[in-house]
Design a protein around this motif. Structure first.
Motif, PDB file in Angstrom:
ATOM      1  N   LEU A 180       0.832  -1.203   0.000  1.00 64.62           N
ATOM      2  CA  LEU A 180       0.000   0.000   0.000  1.00 64.62           C
ATOM      3  C   LEU A 180       0.865   1.251   0.000  1.00 64.62           C
ATOM      4  O   LEU A 180       0.605   2.214  -0.741  1.00 64.62           O
ATOM      5  CB  LEU A 180      -0.914  -0.020   1.224  1.00 64.62           C
ATOM      6  CG  LEU A 180      -2.070   0.979   1.254  1.00 64.62           C
ATOM      7  CD1 LEU A 180      -2.995   0.773   0.060  1.00 64.62           C
ATOM      8  CD2 LEU A 180      -2.849   0.840   2.554  1.00 64.62           C
ATOM      9  N   ALA A 181       1.920   1.235   0.815  1.00 64.82           N
ATOM     10  CA  ALA A 181       2.837   2.375   0.857  1.00 64.82           C
ATOM     11  C   ALA A 181       3.579   2.541  -0.465  1.00 64.82           C
ATOM     12  O   ALA A 181       3.818   3.674  -0.919  1.00 64.82           O
ATOM     13  CB  ALA A 181       3.836   2.193   1.995  1.00 64.82           C
ATOM     14  N   ALA A 182       3.917   1.428  -1.099  1.00 62.26           N
ATOM     15  CA  ALA A 182       4.608   1.498  -2.392  1.00 62.26           C
ATOM     16  C   ALA A 182       3.728   2.160  -3.444  1.00 62.26           C
ATOM     17  O   ALA A 182       4.230   2.885  -4.324  1.00 62.26           O
ATOM     18  CB  ALA A 182       5.004   0.094  -2.842  1.00 62.26           C
ATOM     19  N   LEU A 183       2.406   1.912  -3.366  1.00 60.06           N
ATOM     20  CA  LEU A 183       1.477   2.540  -4.312  1.00 60.06           C
ATOM     21  C   LEU A 183       1.515   4.060  -4.172  1.00 60.06           C
ATOM     22  O   LEU A 183       1.563   4.790  -5.164  1.00 60.06           O
ATOM     23  CB  LEU A 183       0.062   2.014  -4.066  1.00 60.06           C
ATOM     24  CG  LEU A 183      -1.050   2.633  -4.927  1.00 60.06           C
ATOM     25  CD1 LEU A 183      -0.829   2.322  -6.401  1.00 60.06           C
ATOM     26  CD2 LEU A 183      -2.418   2.126  -4.483  1.00 60.06           C
ATOM     27  N   PHE A 184       1.515   4.552  -2.935  1.00 56.28           N
ATOM     28  CA  PHE A 184       1.576   5.994  -2.710  1.00 56.28           C
ATOM     29  C   PHE A 184       2.932   6.554  -3.123  1.00 56.28           C
ATOM     30  O   PHE A 184       3.016   7.654  -3.682  1.00 56.28           O
ATOM     31  CB  PHE A 184       1.289   6.310  -1.240  1.00 56.28           C
ATOM     32  CG  PHE A 184      -0.165   6.306  -0.895  1.00 56.28           C
ATOM     33  CD1 PHE A 184      -0.902   7.467  -0.927  1.00 56.28           C
ATOM     34  CD2 PHE A 184      -0.808   5.128  -0.541  1.00 56.28           C
ATOM     35  CE1 PHE A 184      -2.250   7.473  -0.615  1.00 56.28           C
ATOM     36  CE2 PHE A 184      -2.151   5.111  -0.229  1.00 56.28           C
ATOM     37  CZ  PHE A 184      -2.884   6.288  -0.270  1.00 56.28           C
ATOM     38  N   SER A 185       3.999   5.821  -2.826  1.00 57.29           N
ATOM     39  CA  SER A 185       5.334   6.276  -3.210  1.00 57.29           C
ATOM     40  C   SER A 185       5.465   6.408  -4.720  1.00 57.29           C
ATOM     41  O   SER A 185       6.090   7.339  -5.230  1.00 57.29           O
ATOM     42  CB  SER A 185       6.402   5.311  -2.681  1.00 57.29           C
ATOM     43  OG  SER A 185       6.419   5.306  -1.273  1.00 57.29           O
ATOM     44  N   GLN A 218       3.237   7.261  -6.699  1.00 58.18           N
ATOM     45  CA  GLN A 218       2.522   8.466  -7.125  1.00 58.18           C
ATOM     46  C   GLN A 218       3.203   9.740  -6.625  1.00 58.18           C
ATOM     47  O   GLN A 218       2.679  10.838  -6.807  1.00 58.18           O
ATOM     48  CB  GLN A 218       1.077   8.425  -6.599  1.00 58.18           C
ATOM     49  CG  GLN A 218       0.292   7.193  -7.018  1.00 58.18           C
ATOM     50  CD  GLN A 218       0.213   7.027  -8.526  1.00 58.18           C
ATOM     51  OE1 GLN A 218      -0.017   7.998  -9.242  1.00 58.18           O
ATOM     52  NE2 GLN A 218       0.412   5.803  -9.003  1.00 58.18           N
ATOM     53  N   GLY A 219       4.356   9.580  -5.984  1.00 52.64           N
ATOM     54  CA  GLY A 219       5.099  10.742  -5.491  1.00 52.64           C
ATOM     55  C   GLY A 219       4.675  11.209  -4.113  1.00 52.64           C
ATOM     56  O   GLY A 219       5.174  12.235  -3.626  1.00 52.64           O
ATOM     57  N   ALA A 220       3.769  10.498  -3.461  1.00 52.98           N
ATOM     58  CA  ALA A 220       3.280  10.888  -2.133  1.00 52.98           C
ATOM     59  C   ALA A 220       4.073  10.132  -1.058  1.00 52.98           C
ATOM     60  O   ALA A 220       3.532   9.260  -0.370  1.00 52.98           O
ATOM     61  CB  ALA A 220       1.794  10.621  -2.017  1.00 52.98           C
ATOM     62  N   LYS A 221       5.333  10.476  -0.904  1.00 56.25           N
ATOM     63  CA  LYS A 221       6.185   9.759   0.040  1.00 56.25           C
ATOM     64  C   LYS A 221       5.784  10.016   1.490  1.00 56.25           C
ATOM     65  O   LYS A 221       5.917   9.135   2.347  1.00 56.25           O
ATOM     66  CB  LYS A 221       7.644  10.148  -0.182  1.00 56.25           C
ATOM     67  CG  LYS A 221       8.190   9.661  -1.533  1.00 56.25           C
ATOM     68  CD  LYS A 221       9.675   9.930  -1.657  1.00 56.25           C
ATOM     69  CE  LYS A 221      10.210   9.380  -2.993  1.00 56.25           C
ATOM     70  NZ  LYS A 221      11.662   9.632  -3.145  1.00 56.25           N
TER      71      LYS A 221
END
Length: 566
Positions: free
Chosen positions: A259-264, A266-269
């Motif tokens: 889930l965190a990788a999906l946000f990362s 998209q540039g939302a670290k």
């Protein structure tokens, strides 16, 4: 299948004879084929990765490969509805799928055997994920075949045979690869494991021919085909479905890496870091994980439900595949379906909270060798006996009577641990408590498997059973997270005096090694820590009473119920 209201008792000889039928023997082989890849991917592979010099952080990510086992109900409808060209006509629906999937498991393990994880870690991860997915799919089909191949009263014996084969596979896949790796290398070891999957192939080929499989019709009459309009809807629904699966899987696995990788990506670290921190909070993280499970299920429902007032083929097909099995179950058991689902969720709750047993044994003063001998050797033997007793009870007494007896097993076995807490590091007492617990766990586990099997219906067998087996442990996840807090909180309360303070006197005569590290680890006196453990085991027995009460209620309600035909 339905659990019959008035179940006839069978003679002891008839009940035992079920274990020697051809189908039960086949289940041994299929259980072995089911258990072998599980440990190879989940546990044994981690030692190979460590030997190759990989960090523990990298190794822990491989545990996500086993997420397929928790999410398997999402693609179970495909197995219920899809035939294997050519093979289905020869072997039947379930056996053809089993054969194909077993060949794929063998191929996956063979591919793993040819990889050097130090040089091709990504390739190793891909093959491990592939084997996990195919193995979980194989479990779907094996469960469906087991349910469809035998009558309700024989499901206990079938479940017992499956678990025996599964446990043999766990021993084999946990020990033999290590011995072969020591003598030769890991690559050779996994090649041998791939060959051992032939036991499953032999089971499929030796299985009796199954009855004709029912494929439920999807009623899309009157819904016009609009390919250009349907394509965007299919893509949108698929994207929503994947998001739901990601939320659900992240909660079930207690790991937000994907889930965190999906946000990362998209540039939302910052959001990715926030998600990771939320998952790892102690003890609040478990609530976040359960919220993710609930949100994931809600999103999946959104993805499969028809658009209100508009009938489209994507909506009709997706709801028929994933929604209809649940709707059919609720309709068939109208008035008691909610109670049945609640019973499934709490039936083994008293077992799931026992996630602090190794620390308990160590605090009590037992050595690592003593714990290993009692749990991993003697305990396994007792579990095998318990599994067989569970199958015998179902065959001898009938489904519902056995289910009620199994509901008592969990809470009563937990009282044995409360007794053990008062004995100190007495090896005989450890064996008695573990023996009682493992026999009881084998009985209740077999009775629950047989009962869940009886709740499925033709055409939806794989989907309904996969759903039951994927979700029944969820409540235990929340309660088990509080086990350590309950022990230490009760111990602190005992040290403070009051009602629990009197329990400390029960531990005055124990040898010095009992709870010797209490002050160092938990900042309480030895007697108080002992009191904390006693209160925890009493608490775990009390929460098991919910299953006993529900088992009686469901047994009575099902006795009066005439399930609707579907």
């Amino acid at each position: 299948m339905t659990a019959e209201a008035a179940e006839p008792k069978r003679g002891a000889r008839q009940a035992l004879a079920v274990f020697f039928e051809r189908r039960a023997v086949v289940m041994l082989a299929l259980g072995f084929a089911s258990g072998l890849p599980n440990l190879l991917i989940f546990d044994t592979l981690s030692l190979w990765l460590r030997d190759s010099g990989l960090s523990l952080k990298v190794i822990s990510i491989f545990a996500l490969a086993t997420l397929s086992y928790s999410l398997k109900f999402l693609w179970a409808p495909l197995i219920d509805r899809t035939t294997v060209p050519g093979l289905t006509r020869i072997l039947g629906h379930r056996r053809s799928w089993m054969l194909v999937l077993q060949v794929l498991v063998m191929a996956g393990l063979w591919l793993i055997s040819g990889v050097d994880p130090a040089r091709n870690l990504g390739l190793m991860a891909a093959f491990a994920a592939f084997v996990a997915f195919v193995s979980a799919s194989q479990d779907i089909v094996i469960d469906a075949w087991r349910i469809e191949a035998a009558e309700t009263e024989k499901q206990g014996a079938m479940a017992a045979a499956y678990q025996w084969g599964y446990r043999v596979a766990m021993v084999v896949s946990g020990a033999i690869p290590l011995l072969l790796a020591e003598a030769y290398n890991w690559n050779f070891s996994y090649a041998v494991m791939a060959a051992l999957m032939l036991a499953g192939v032999a089971g499929v080929l030796g299985a009796p021919r199954e009855k004709a499989h029912t494929i439920r019709s999807i009623h899309a009459e009157g819904v016009p085909k609009r390919p250009l309009l349907e394509a965007p809807e299919w893509l949108a629904r698929l994207a929503i479905f994947v998001l739901g699966a990601l939320l659900l899987g992240s909660g079930l696995a207690a790991d937000a890496s994907m889930l965190a990788a999906l946000f990362s990506a998209q540039g939302a670290k910052d959001a990715a870091d926030m998600i990771r921190n939320a998952w790892e909070m102690k003890p609040q993280g478990v609530y976040v994980q359960l919220a993710s499970v609930a949100a994931g299920l809600a999103v999946i429902v959104l993805a499969i439900c028809p658009i209100p007032g508009v009938r489209t083929r994507p909506g009709v097909y997706l709801f028929a595949a994933l929604g209809e099995p649940l709707v059919e179950f609720l309709r068939r058991y109208r008035g008691v379906a909610g109670l049945i689902l609640a019973l499934i969720c709490v039936y083994r709750l008293s077992d799931f909270v026992l996630n602090i047993m190794n620390p308990f044994y160590a605090d009590l003063g037992f050595s690592k060798t003593e714990i290993a001998e009692a749990r991993k050797v003697f305990g396994v033997v007792m579990t095998v006996i318990g599994v067989g007793l569970g199958g015998y009870l179902v065959a001898r007494l009938g489904m519902m009577r056995a289910l009620v007896i199994g509901a008592f097993a969990g809470p009563l076995s937990n009282l044995a641990f409360a007794w053990l807490a008062l004995q100190g590091p007495e090896l005989w007492a450890l064996f008695v408590a573990i023996g009682i617990d493992n026999v009881a766990g084998g009985i209740s586990g077999t009775c629950l498997i047989a009962y869940m099997s009886s709740l499925t219906s033709a055409g939806f067998t794989a989907t309904q059973y996969a759903l039951f087996s994927s979700l029944y442990a969820l409540p235990g996840k929340l309660i088990a997270s509080q086990s350590g807090r309950i022990v230490e909180g009760s111990a602190a309360a005992a040290d403070a005096g009051g009602a629990l303070g009197g329990l400390k006197a029960l531990f005055l005569r124990l040898p010095p090694e009992a709870y010797a590290t209490a002050m160092e680890k938990s900042q309480v006196t030895p007697g108080a820590l002992g009191a904390g453990y006693v209160m925890f085991f009493l608490y775990s027995a009390v929460i098991g009473v919910a299953a006993v009460v529900l088992a009686f209620i469901v047994a009575a309600r099902q006795a009066d119920l005439k399930p609707e035909k579907s």
